[in-house]
Design an enzyme around this catalytic site. Structure first.
Site, PDB file in Angstrom:
ATOM      1  N   LYS A 117       0.735 -23.749  10.872  1.00 31.15           N
ATOM      2  CA  LYS A 117       2.027 -23.092  11.100  1.00 31.15           C
ATOM      3  C   LYS A 117       2.793 -23.838  12.179  1.00 31.15           C
ATOM      4  CE  LYS A 117       1.446 -18.288   9.635  1.00 31.15           C
ATOM      5  NZ  LYS A 117       1.627 -16.867  10.008  1.00 31.15           N
ATOM      6  N   ASP A 149       5.255  -4.454   8.388  1.00 29.72           N
ATOM      7  CA  ASP A 149       5.527  -5.038   7.072  1.00 29.72           C
ATOM      8  C   ASP A 149       4.217  -5.093   6.312  1.00 29.72           C
ATOM      9  OD1 ASP A 149       6.658  -6.241   4.897  1.00 29.72           O
ATOM     10  OD2 ASP A 149       6.783  -8.237   5.793  1.00 29.72           O
TER      11      ASP A 149
END
Length: 389
Positions: free
Chosen positions: A57, A168
């Site tokens: 990432k 989420d």
């Protein structure tokens, strides 16, 4: 796509104690493919020097957040640091929330160079959670995903950061690593308690129904835990748990579905119910209704294998044949008797995650062959099966 190596001035921490792969493996890293991108971050699959493929990432230099910042302030390096905030936050969360069902990660940061520092989070390489594929998987594997999720939520209910909510909560936030479910995206987690004056301030709103938790000393009691539990029910349990559960265990499954769907149980009680279901499944209690005499329909051939005769069956562990998990040979005999084309089954001792045996079922066109690691049970009424012993 090229990736810049992390410079010699760097710092790393390991998510997994005892992991020997350090910062030196970041030198000469090689990007293989882009796995995903968003407003802030870019995720690529990369090979590290002397190590396995990982997910890396990085700050998305071409992302929307970076573009808007540079357009408004014309300060690329300052914008990069600003946009890197989410990545820094995720690094901190991964470090604090270490658990078998949270993705394993390392952090790397370079501090030198004319362009300033660079950040990267090195993650275990996992595969995206595919619900369609899971729906076609054996019940045992679907149950394992739900069990992993409950163990994760139990940890998050009293983590080092307090009670953590997954704001989420979607299957896309998870990956599978060697059969284990792992949370991989911590962008939208919160450990903030919800303040309240009355119970009306503590309402959980979902598309199909709402729930209200008590307001206790100015805080909504258990709101984060309840939010996680109901999302687990509506996104995972509903689809994965009841379908084709062993008949003698359906009462335990029904209890879990009712208690989580109505939020009647807390996470401790829910985890206990899942562990009880696992214990019953591993004990073979679901076999109580199977006829004990069915195994006598078969002749046992020691150290014998089978070649050919594959046929496909529903929920098989093999796309090329019929491979199912069984508690013991008696359950395998029951399954073989229920398949019109089955004339034999073999056991190699290979086991699933729960300890169940994998059995391969074959038709009468199969051929017996020498095999020191396998035992074959042949239906006594089968006369056409040939031998190459």
């Amino acid at each position: 796509m090229g990736l810049q190596s992390v410079g010699p001035d760097r710092a790393c921490w390991s998510q997994t104690p005892g992991d020997e792969m350090g910062c030196d493996s970041l030198v000469d890293m090689q990007a293989l493919e882009v796995l995903g991108s968003g407003y802030t971050k870019l995720v690529v699959k990369a090979n590290l020097a002397g190590g396995p493929a990982v997910a890396l990432k990085l700050v998305n230099e071409q992302g929307i957040d970076m573009g808007k910042c540079v357009e408004e302030f014309n300060e690329p390096e300052a914008c990069r640091k600003l946009v890197a905030y989410k990545l820094k936050k995720e690094m901190v969360l991964l470090k604090r929330l270490q658990h078998p069902n949270v993705i394993g990660a390392r952090e790397a940061e370079s501090r030198g160079g004319a362009e300033g520092g660079r950040l990267a989070v090195i993650l275990e390489q996992g595969t995206p959670l595919q619900m369609i594929q899971l729906l076609q998987s054996p019940w045992e594997d679907r149950f394992r995903v739900c069990l992993d999720l409950v163990r994760l939520l139990h940890f998050l209910s009293s983590s080092p950061l307090g009670s953590v909510a997954l704001l989420d909560f979607q299957p896309r936030q998870f990956v599978m690593v060697s059969g284990t479910l792992k949370l991989t995206d911590l962008d939208d987690v919160s450990a903030e308690p919800t303040r309240c004056q009355t119970g009306e301030d503590c309402t959980l709103l979902f598309p199909q129904r709402n729930f209200t938790v008590p307001c206790v000393r100015g805080l909504c009691d258990g709101l984060n835990q309840k939010r996680n539990m109901y999302n687990a029910y509506r996104y995972f349990f509903t689809y994965l748990l009841p379908h084709q559960a062993p008949p003698t265990l359906t009462h335990l499954v029904d209890h879990i579905m009712n208690s989580t769907g109505e939020l009647k149980s807390d996470i401790n009680e829910t985890l206990q119910a899942f562990e009880e279901l696992l214990a019953q499944y591993q004990s073979g209690a679901h076999m109580d209704t199977l006829p004990a005499s069915e195994l006598s329909d078969y002749s046992l051939l020691w150290r014998t294998g089978v070649s050919g005769g594959e046929y496909r069956c529903w929920l098989s562990y093999s796309a090329q044949g019929c491979v199912l998990s069984v508690h013991n040979p008696r359950e395998a005999a029951h399954i073989c008797n229920s398949h019109s084309q089955c004339s034999s089954f073999s056991l190699t001792g290979q086991r699933t995650w729960s300890g169940r045996l994998l059995a391969s079922f074959r038709s009468s066109s199969a051929q017996l062959v020498p095999d020191g690691t396998s035992d074959v049970y042949v239906k006594k009424t089968t006369v056409s099966i040939t031998t190459a012993l």
